[in-house]
Design an enzyme around this catalytic site. Structure first.
Site, PDB file in Angstrom:
ATOM      1  N   ASP A   1      33.039  16.927 -13.641  1.00 40.42           N
ATOM      2  CA  ASP A   1      33.003  17.988 -14.601  1.00 40.42           C
ATOM      3  C   ASP A   1      32.183  17.316 -15.768  1.00 40.42           C
ATOM      4  O   ASP A   1      31.972  15.819 -16.091  1.00 40.42           O
ATOM      5  CB  ASP A   1      34.624  17.686 -14.926  1.00 40.42           C
ATOM      6  CG  ASP A   1      34.931  18.623 -15.104  1.00 40.42           C
ATOM      7  OD1 ASP A   1      34.380  20.037 -15.154  1.00 40.42           O
ATOM      8  OD2 ASP A   1      35.381  18.805 -16.755  1.00 40.42           O
TER       9      ASP A   1
ATOM     10  N   TYR B   1      31.071  15.944 -19.703  1.00 38.88           N
ATOM     11  CA  TYR B   1      31.826  15.763 -21.144  1.00 38.88           C
ATOM     12  C   TYR B   1      32.125  17.202 -21.669  1.00 38.88           C
ATOM     13  O   TYR B   1      31.685  17.903 -22.361  1.00 38.88           O
ATOM     14  CB  TYR B   1      30.996  14.716 -21.748  1.00 38.88           C
ATOM     15  CG  TYR B   1      30.915  13.856 -20.729  1.00 38.88           C
ATOM     16  CD1 TYR B   1      31.383  13.094 -20.324  1.00 38.88           C
ATOM     17  CD2 TYR B   1      28.798  13.676 -20.495  1.00 38.88           C
ATOM     18  CE1 TYR B   1      31.564  11.511 -19.779  1.00 38.88           C
ATOM     19  CE2 TYR B   1      29.004  12.659 -20.555  1.00 38.88           C
ATOM     20  CZ  TYR B   1      29.465  11.287 -19.361  1.00 38.88           C
ATOM     21  OH  TYR B   1      29.151  10.452 -18.887  1.00 38.88           O
TER      22      TYR B   1
ATOM     23  N   PHE C   1      26.879  12.452 -15.965  1.00 40.37           N
ATOM     24  CA  PHE C   1      27.008  10.935 -17.081  1.00 40.37           C
ATOM     25  C   PHE C   1      25.890  11.368 -17.876  1.00 40.37           C
ATOM     26  O   PHE C   1      25.922   9.983 -18.650  1.00 40.37           O
ATOM     27  CB  PHE C   1      26.072   9.890 -15.835  1.00 40.37           C
ATOM     28  CG  PHE C   1      27.391   9.672 -13.888  1.00 40.37           C
ATOM     29  CD1 PHE C   1      28.361   8.953 -14.659  1.00 40.37           C
ATOM     30  CD2 PHE C   1      27.548  10.412 -13.117  1.00 40.37           C
ATOM     31  CE1 PHE C   1      29.436   9.279 -13.841  1.00 40.37           C
ATOM     32  CE2 PHE C   1      27.765   9.500 -12.384  1.00 40.37           C
ATOM     33  CZ  PHE C   1      29.111   9.370 -12.623  1.00 40.37           C
TER      34      PHE C   1
ATOM     35  N   HIS D   1      33.679   4.783  -8.213  1.00 36.32           N
ATOM     36  CA  HIS D   1      33.066   5.649  -9.803  1.00 36.32           C
ATOM     37  C   HIS D   1      33.241   4.841 -10.419  1.00 36.32           C
ATOM     38  O   HIS D   1      33.923   3.390 -10.794  1.00 36.32           O
ATOM     39  CB  HIS D   1      34.300   6.257  -9.807  1.00 36.32           C
ATOM     40  CG  HIS D   1      33.837   7.807 -10.974  1.00 36.32           C
ATOM     41  ND1 HIS D   1      33.717   7.028 -11.765  1.00 36.32           N
ATOM     42  CD2 HIS D   1      32.805   8.491 -10.474  1.00 36.32           C
ATOM     43  CE1 HIS D   1      33.252   8.142 -12.499  1.00 36.32           C
ATOM     44  NE2 HIS D   1      32.949   9.113 -11.889  1.00 36.32           N
TER      45      HIS D   1
END
Length: 304
Positions: A145, A147, A158, A268
């Protein structure tokens, strides 16, 4: 007598009125040497009429028809290409834009932007298609998803725009890189465009989000679209490295052909899980070793 009729007249059958067509046919008197005309049904007329068939199409005609259909579909789909979509990616994914789910998704995001702040802005939703040609992709990193804070999301998972500080998951990626890649130093920013330009696809499963509301655009259609992206890469390219970090990314990559591509899996890089396998995974150096083994240039992870 009853009135002017005899009682027998009430029981005398009344003859049916003949249709004009019947009357005409029966009134025709055959001449010498002729036979009486025979009535035929419409079905019999159709069966006895000569059949008209079209000649078969030549291979050239078939090819021209197919090309015309393809061109018409492209013209239609081109009307629905989203803002900022890279040219080479558009050519391969054009058919997705006219599918009902994508048109519904587009309307949803448009309505969301009228009522709320949505990240990233429209021109950056597809930044990942602008960095390199679709056929130059060699590494795929899957996120979940965007930020949802101001000035963070810009279309690469990222990654954050300068001068926004790197979020915790990205900081952990930098920590792993400092151990895994000789000479890597923290770049003091979180913009990963340098990787994307080298063929590292930084793709989130969901491409938009409402401000300060994580996963608010989940299950609206983005997952189906990004599945089609992964599927195209899986089927049309060879020797890719897929980095699948966390259960969500691993589920999304379940259909990847392991014989055709190289898949690296671990937890993760989030602070909640990074100490359970991300640190020490050496995915960055393993990626370069595989790329070199199949004759591709390694990624310069320091080029940020």
């Amino acid at each position: 007598m009853l009135g002017q009729k005899t009682i027998n007249s009430f029981f005398t059958p009344v003859s049916k009125k003949r249709s004009s067509s019947e009357a005409r046919l029966e009134d025709i008197k055959p001449q010498d040497g002729e036979t009486t005309p025979v009535k035929r049904t419409r079905k019999e007329d159709e069966e006895n009429s000569p059949k008209v068939t079209s000649p078969p199409l030549s291979p050239e005609q078939v090819d021209r028809i197919q090309k015309n259909k393809a061109a018409a579909l492209q013209r239609l789909a081109a009307r629905y290409v989203p803002e900022g979509f890279g040219e080479s990616w558009k050519q391969e994914l054009l058919s997705e834009f006219t599918k009902p789910y994508f048109m519904k998704l587009t309307n949803f995001v448009s309505e969301e932007r009228k009522r709320y702040t949505v990240y990233p802005p429209p021109h950056q939703v597809f930044t990942w298609t602008q960095m390199c040609d679709i056929r130059d992709v060699k590494v795929v990193i899957l996120g979940q998803d965007p930020y949802h804070g101001p000035n963070q999301a810009h279309g690469l998972c990222f990654s954050v725009q300068k001068p926004v500080p790197p979020p915790p998951s990205l900081e952990n990626m930098y920590k792993e890189l400092q151990v895994d890649i000789e000479g890597f130093e923290h770049p003091r920013h979180g913009d990963l465009s340098g990787w994307a330009k080298q063929g590292v696809l930084l793709l989130n499963a969901v491409l938009t989000v409402r401000a300060h509301n994580a996963n608010s655009h989940k299950d609206r259609g983005w997952e189906q679209f990004t599945d089609s992206v992964v599927s195209w890469l899986n089927k049309n390219l060879d020797g890719l490295v897929f980095m699948l970090w966390g259960a969500y990314a691993q589920k999304k990559g379940i259909g990847i052909d392991r014989k055709r591509h190289h898949v690296l899996q671990t937890v993760h890089p989030s602070p909640l899980s990074s100490h359970r396998g991300f640190f020490g995974c050496q995915h960055f150096s393993k990626t370069n070793a595989y790329l070199q083994s199949v004759g591709k240039n390694p990624v310069d992870w320091k080029d940020l």
